[in-house]
Enzyme design. Structure first.
Site: not given
Ligand code: SAM
Length: 232
Positions: A74
């Site tokens: 992000s």
């Molecule tokens: N917080 C992260 C970082 O610091 O790099 C960025 C997160 S990225 C915007 C969103 C993440 O949420 C992705 O890696 C995606 O695979 C994960 N995601 C989506 N749905 C999810 C779920 N139900 N449970 C866990 N992770 C999930």
């Protein structure tokens, strides 16, 4: 205030120091985030360690970046805004949904939290776990699974941060939030969301809407079904 990572030798220059300082000053502090502890944490985590090699030169830019698997790390401001909204204190149990690169988890760990971070993508979960260990971040457990179910084994949580876009607030996360806890989550459709902070007081929930935002979708049992598009 500028710190080295746990594994950086003390007599070496700090990589990307000027870029990191500029990021915190221009993108975060001047946009209104004044919580000193959050600013310190954003200064101390080496964001360039969390982005793939082709994006090293953009690691401190004011935008999200690809991390592979069609997912993103992000934008720095959003990480700081979510962290500030979560009001994390040393010793807090904190749950993050969407580990991605592990960057947000590292920022939370810098505030002294015990962090549980759930990632649905196996490769990203493995990579984040390895990266965080290599950089010397302790107190972070990366869990592979569907974060919309939360992680009941370590509940309740003083703060929960969801770093992917939800169509509605998953009920298990509300159930696992401690009395007095804060849940920070982008809620909306696939193209546009608002960052919400939900405060739990006994049986009462109060919601404050922060910034408009655009995250990749939260995919799971209590969110979007598999196959929804990837944005952010
Ligand atoms: N917080 C992260 C970082 O610091 O790099 C960025 C997160 S990225 C915007 C969103 C993440 O949420 C992705 O890696 C995606 O695979 C994960 N995601 C989506 N749905 C999810 C779920 N139900 N449970 C866990 N992770 C999930």
């Amino acid at each position: 205030m500028f710190k080295k990572t746990p594994v950086e030798a003390s007599d070496q220059p700090i990589p990307y120091e000027a870029e990191r300082r500029a990021m915190v000053e221009y993108q975060i502090h001047r946009r209104g985030i004044r919580d000193e502890k959050v600013l310190e944490a954003m200064l101390s985590v080496p964001r360039h360690e969390f982005v793939p090699a082709p994006y090293l030169g953009s690691a401190y830019d004011d935008r999200p970046l690809p991390i592979g698997e069609t997912e993103t790390i992000s934008q720095p401001y959003i990480v700081a805004a979510m962290t500030a909204a979560a009001q994390v204190h040393p010793g807090d149990q904190v749950l993050e949904i969407g580990t991605g690169s592990g960057y947000q988890a590292a920022v939370l760990a810098c505030l002294g939290a015990r962090v549980y971070s759930i990632e649905r993508n196996f490769l990203l979960a493995e990579a984040a776990r390895t990266r965080l260990a290599r950089l010397g971040y302790h107190g972070i457990e990366v869990i592979w699974g569907d974060g919309t179910e939360g992680h009941a084994a370590a509940a309740p949580y003083a703060a929960i941060l969801v770093t992917a876009a939800a169509p509605k607030v998953p009920q298990p996360l509300l159930d696992q939030l401690a009395d007095g806890g804060r849940l920070v989550i982008p809620v909306g459709n696939l193209w546009h969301q608002e960052l919400e902070v939900i405060f739990k007081h006994g049986n009462q929930l109060a919601t404050r809407v922060l910034d408009p935002c655009q995250f990749v979708p939260l995919i799971g049992r209590h969110a979007w079904p598999e196959g929804k598009g990837q944005f952010e």
